[in-house]
Enzyme design. Structure first.
Site, PDB file in Angstrom:
ATOM      1  N   ILE A  25      -8.972  24.312 -15.187  1.00 44.57           N
ATOM      2  CA  ILE A  25      -9.602  23.134 -15.280  1.00 44.57           C
ATOM      3  C   ILE A  25      -8.822  22.319 -14.136  1.00 44.57           C
ATOM      4  O   ILE A  25     -10.224  21.805 -13.232  1.00 44.57           O
ATOM      5  CB  ILE A  25      -8.564  21.507 -16.702  1.00 44.57           C
ATOM      6  CG1 ILE A  25      -9.776  20.552 -16.762  1.00 44.57           C
ATOM      7  CG2 ILE A  25      -7.155  21.405 -16.325  1.00 44.57           C
ATOM      8  CD1 ILE A  25      -9.699  20.394 -17.560  1.00 44.57           C
ATOM      9  N   GLY A  27      -9.582  24.255 -10.948  1.00 44.54           N
ATOM     10  CA  GLY A  27     -10.661  24.844  -9.966  1.00 44.54           C
ATOM     11  C   GLY A  27     -11.846  24.166 -10.011  1.00 44.54           C
ATOM     12  O   GLY A  27     -11.809  23.162 -11.291  1.00 44.54           O
ATOM     13  N   ALA A  95      -9.865  30.210 -15.925  1.00 50.31           N
ATOM     14  CA  ALA A  95      -8.270  30.694 -14.926  1.00 50.31           C
ATOM     15  C   ALA A  95      -8.933  32.856 -14.631  1.00 50.31           C
ATOM     16  O   ALA A  95      -8.830  33.127 -15.577  1.00 50.31           O
ATOM     17  CB  ALA A  95      -7.445  30.148 -15.626  1.00 50.31           C
ATOM     18  N   GLN A  97      -7.496  34.956 -10.496  1.00 48.16           N
ATOM     19  CA  GLN A  97      -7.241  34.729  -9.208  1.00 48.16           C
ATOM     20  C   GLN A  97      -8.943  35.546  -9.105  1.00 48.16           C
ATOM     21  O   GLN A  97      -9.114  36.142  -9.085  1.00 48.16           O
ATOM     22  CB  GLN A  97      -6.499  36.059  -9.177  1.00 48.16           C
ATOM     23  CG  GLN A  97      -6.023  36.184  -7.087  1.00 48.16           C
ATOM     24  CD  GLN A  97      -6.994  36.376  -6.493  1.00 48.16           C
ATOM     25  OE1 GLN A  97      -7.817  34.925  -5.575  1.00 48.16           O
ATOM     26  NE2 GLN A  97      -7.560  37.769  -6.288  1.00 48.16           N
ATOM     27  N   SER A 139     -18.709  37.645 -13.992  1.00 47.53           N
ATOM     28  CA  SER A 139     -19.055  37.095 -12.424  1.00 47.53           C
ATOM     29  C   SER A 139     -20.072  38.758 -12.580  1.00 47.53           C
ATOM     30  O   SER A 139     -19.703  39.966 -12.527  1.00 47.53           O
ATOM     31  CB  SER A 139     -17.533  36.973 -11.459  1.00 47.53           C
ATOM     32  OG  SER A 139     -18.391  37.802 -10.336  1.00 47.53           O
ATOM     33  N   GLU A 141     -19.897  39.861  -9.740  1.00 42.00           N
ATOM     34  CA  GLU A 141     -19.329  41.119  -8.627  1.00 42.00           C
ATOM     35  C   GLU A 141     -19.115  42.351  -9.600  1.00 42.00           C
ATOM     36  O   GLU A 141     -19.064  43.082  -9.088  1.00 42.00           O
ATOM     37  CB  GLU A 141     -17.888  40.262  -8.884  1.00 42.00           C
ATOM     38  CG  GLU A 141     -18.236  39.375  -7.121  1.00 42.00           C
ATOM     39  CD  GLU A 141     -18.267  40.104  -5.978  1.00 42.00           C
ATOM     40  OE1 GLU A 141     -17.743  41.273  -5.921  1.00 42.00           O
ATOM     41  OE2 GLU A 141     -19.050  39.098  -5.389  1.00 42.00           O
ATOM     42  N   TYR A 163     -11.227  43.241  -7.481  1.00 38.16           N
ATOM     43  CA  TYR A 163     -11.163  41.403  -8.250  1.00 38.16           C
ATOM     44  C   TYR A 163     -12.549  41.755  -9.418  1.00 38.16           C
ATOM     45  O   TYR A 163     -12.553  41.339 -11.022  1.00 38.16           O
ATOM     46  CB  TYR A 163     -12.035  40.269  -7.193  1.00 38.16           C
ATOM     47  CG  TYR A 163     -12.390  39.228  -8.108  1.00 38.16           C
ATOM     48  CD1 TYR A 163     -11.996  38.109  -8.367  1.00 38.16           C
ATOM     49  CD2 TYR A 163     -14.135  39.480  -8.189  1.00 38.16           C
ATOM     50  CE1 TYR A 163     -12.885  37.504  -9.482  1.00 38.16           C
ATOM     51  CE2 TYR A 163     -15.062  38.182  -8.254  1.00 38.16           C
ATOM     52  CZ  TYR A 163     -14.164  36.937  -9.824  1.00 38.16           C
ATOM     53  OH  TYR A 163     -14.313  36.589 -10.190  1.00 38.16           O
ATOM     54  N   LYS A 167     -12.629  41.490 -13.405  1.00 41.85           N
ATOM     55  CA  LYS A 167     -14.033  41.545 -13.937  1.00 41.85           C
ATOM     56  C   LYS A 167     -14.837  42.080 -15.234  1.00 41.85           C
ATOM     57  O   LYS A 167     -15.150  41.508 -16.373  1.00 41.85           O
ATOM     58  CB  LYS A 167     -14.827  40.225 -13.292  1.00 41.85           C
ATOM     59  CG  LYS A 167     -14.235  39.239 -12.664  1.00 41.85           C
ATOM     60  CD  LYS A 167     -14.150  38.501 -13.883  1.00 41.85           C
ATOM     61  CE  LYS A 167     -13.764  36.710 -13.310  1.00 41.85           C
ATOM     62  NZ  LYS A 167     -13.398  35.391 -14.207  1.00 41.85           N
ATOM     63  N   ARG A 198     -15.941  23.513  -4.058  1.00 43.42           N
ATOM     64  CA  ARG A 198     -15.770  24.734  -3.363  1.00 43.42           C
ATOM     65  C   ARG A 198     -14.892  24.656  -2.976  1.00 43.42           C
ATOM     66  O   ARG A 198     -14.774  24.377  -2.100  1.00 43.42           O
ATOM     67  CB  ARG A 198     -16.917  25.592  -2.963  1.00 43.42           C
ATOM     68  CG  ARG A 198     -17.023  27.215  -2.948  1.00 43.42           C
ATOM     69  CD  ARG A 198     -16.836  28.018  -4.064  1.00 43.42           C
ATOM     70  NE  ARG A 198     -17.751  28.842  -4.596  1.00 43.42           N
ATOM     71  CZ  ARG A 198     -17.355  29.852  -4.725  1.00 43.42           C
ATOM     72  NH1 ARG A 198     -15.929  29.523  -5.453  1.00 43.42           N
ATOM     73  NH2 ARG A 198     -18.184  30.596  -5.389  1.00 43.42           N
TER      74      ARG A 198
END
Ligand code: NAP
Ligand code: F7E
Length: 351
Positions: A25, A27, A95, A97, A139, A141, A163, A167, A198
Site C-alpha cells: 500500500i 507503493g 508488494a 521488489q 507484469s 516484463e 525480476y 513475476k 512514481r
C-alpha cells in the site's frame, strides 16, 4: 458499495461494506488503489512492512481513512494472521521488489519477495479465507524478449531479468492455486504505468524530475542508459481501476492491460524537455553504467480482452501524462503545492 437486500424487504435492507487488503500500500499503485477503493465505499486495510524510516508519504493524505497492519511477504505467519484478523473480501497483492536493475544485484531476495511471496500469501488465503478474491500484480516484463508484437494473454513469456523470472513464477502459481483449489485468483499483466508518485529511479520520473531540476538551474545534465528501449507507458490511476474490475467479474481470468501505444526513452526525453522549451540533446548524457545486463527492447500491449470484457480504457495519453509529471516535479522543486501523495520527506528538505 453493494446494497444487499435480505428476505423481509427493503426495511431489512443491510449495507454490507466490503473489506479490501492491499499489500504494497505504500507503493505507487497501492496508494492509488487505496484512494479508488475508499471512493467505492470499501474498508481498506494496508499491509506495511516494518521500517526504521518513513515510508508513508504516498498515503499520508489517507491515513485517517485506512487501517495499516504490519506484515511482510517474507513472513508466512504474519500473512496468515492478517487474513485471519481482517477476513478480507478482496486481496490485492501489489508488494514486490519492483525495480528491475536491483533484481540482478539481489536476485535471491527478489525471488523471495516477488516470487515465493505470492505463494505465501496464496497459502494464507487457501487456509484461512478461501472465498476471498485474489489479485496478483503480474507484469509485462514477463514478455521480455518478445516473441510477438503486440503482446496479449496468449503471448509466450521470455523474461529477461531475475525480476521478470520471479513475476512469471507469481503468475503461474496464481493460476495453479485457481486450478488446484478453486480460488478466485487472477493475474493482471500490467504494462508500465507511471505518475507523479512514481519512484525517482524509474525512467519516466527520473526524466521528468531531471527536466525540472535542469529548468530551475539545479542540475546541468541528465545521465541515462538505453535510449532505444520502447515501452507501453500508461497512467497509474487508470490501471488500478483495471485491477478492481478483474475482481468484479463472475469468473476469475487473466488480463493484459496497456495502452497499445509504444514510445522510446529517446521520445520520452524529447517530450519531457519540450514541455519546458528545452532541447533534450543539450542535456542528456548516455552512461554505459546504466545499461542492463539484458534489456527488454520493445513492449506494446494488445489489451483487446480488457477492453471488451472489463470495459477498461486508458483515459490519459502519454504526452498528457509526461506533461503533468513535469509540472508536478517543477512545483515540488519550487516548494509549491503538489498533487496529494507526492511529497517524500527527503524531497521536502530539498535534497
Ligand atoms: P512500488 O512503488 O515499488 O511498491 C512496491 C511495494 O511493495 C511497496 O509498498 C513496498 O514497501 C512493498 N514491499 C516490497 N517488499 C515487501 C515485502 N517483503 N513485504 C511487504 N511489502 C513489501 O511498486 P508499484 O509500481 O506500485 O507496483 C505495484 C506492483 O505491481 C508490484 O508488484 C510491481 O512489481 C507490479 N507492477 C508494476 C508495474 C508498474 O509499471 N508500476 C507494472 C506491472 C507490474 P516499502 O514502501 O516498504 O518499500
Ligand atoms: O525502465 C530504460 C531501461 O526502470 C524502462 C517496473 O515498474 O515496469 C517497470 O520496469 C526502460 C528500460 O522500468 C534509464 O533500460 C534508460 O528499458 O522505468 P524502468 P521497467 O524496467 O520497464 C515494469 C512493467 C514492471 O513490472 C517493473 O516493476 O528505460 N532506461 N535509461 C532507464 N531506466 C532507468 N530506470 N533508469 C535510466 O537511467
Amino acid at each position: 458499495m453493494r446494497i444487499e437486500r435480505e428476505a423481509g424487504g427493503p426495511r431489512r435492507a443491510m449495507l454490507k461494506q466490503k473489506t479490501a487488503l492491499i499489500t504494497g500500500i505504500t507503493g505507487q499503485d497501492g496508494s492509488y488503489l487505496a484512494e479508488f477503493l475508499l471512493e467505492q465505499g470499501y474498508r481498506v486495510v494496508g499491509m506495511q512492512r516494518r521500517s526504521s524510516t518513513e515510508t508513508l508519504w504516498r498515503i499520508a493524505h489517507l491515513l485517517d481513512k485506512i487501517e495499516l497492519v504490519q506484515g511482510d511477504l517474507l513472513d508466512q505467519l504474519s500473512l496468515i494472521e492478517i487474513v485471519q484478523a481482517y477476513q478480507p473480501d478482496e486481496i490485492y497483492n501489489l508488494a514486490a521488489q519492483s525495480f528491475v536493475p536491483t533484481s540482478w544485484q539481489q536476485p535471491v531476495l527478489t525471488g523471495e519477495f516477488t516470487a515465493l511471496g505470492v505463494t505465501r500469501l496464496l497459502e494464507a488465503v487457501r487456509l484461512v479465507k478461501p472465498d476471498a478474491k485474489f489479485y496478483q500484480a503480474s507484469s509485462s516484463e514477463m514478455f521480455g524478449k518478445v516473441v510477438e508484437v503486440p503482446q496479449n494473454e496468449r503471448t509466450p513469456f521470455y523474461p529477461r531479468s531475475p525480476y521478470g523470472v520471479s513475476k512469471v513464477y507469481g503468475h503461474y502459481i496464481t493460476i495453479n492455486y485457481r486450478e488446484s483449489y478453486g480460488l478466485f485468483a487472477v493475474s493482471g499483466i500490467l504494462f508500465n504505468h507511471e505518475s507523479p508518485r512514481r519512484g525517482l529511479e524509474f525512467v519516466t520520473r527520473k526524466v521528468t524530475h531531471g527536466v525540472a531540476k535542469i529548468k530551475l538551474g539545479l542540475a546541468r545534465e541528465l545521465r541515462l542508459g538505453n535510449l532505444d528501449a520502447r515501452r507501453d507507458w500508461g497512467y497509474a490511476p487508470d490501471y488500478v481501476q483495471a485491477m478492481w474490475l478483474m475482481l468484479q467479474q463472475d469468473q476469475p481470468d487473466d488480463f493484459v492491460v496497456g495502452t497499445g501505444k509504444t514510445h522510446s526513452v529517446r521520445q520520452l526525453c524529447e517530450i519531457a524537455f519540450g514541455c519546458v522549451g528545452l532541447n533534450w540533446e543539450d542535456y542528456v548524457v548516455v552512461d554505459p553504467a546504466l545499461f542492463r545486463p539484458a534489456d527488454v527492447d520493445l513492449l506494446v500491449a494488445d489489451a483487446t480482452k480488457a477492453r471488451t470484457v472489463l470495459g477498461w480504457r486508458p483515459t490519459v495519453s502519454f504526452e498528457e501524462m509526461i506533461e503533468l509529471m513535469v509540472d508536478a516535479d517543477l512545483r515540488l522543486l519550487k516548494g509549491e503545492d503538489v498533487p496529494p501523495g507526492m511529497v517524500a520527506p527527503v524531497l521536502r528538505r530539498g535534497i
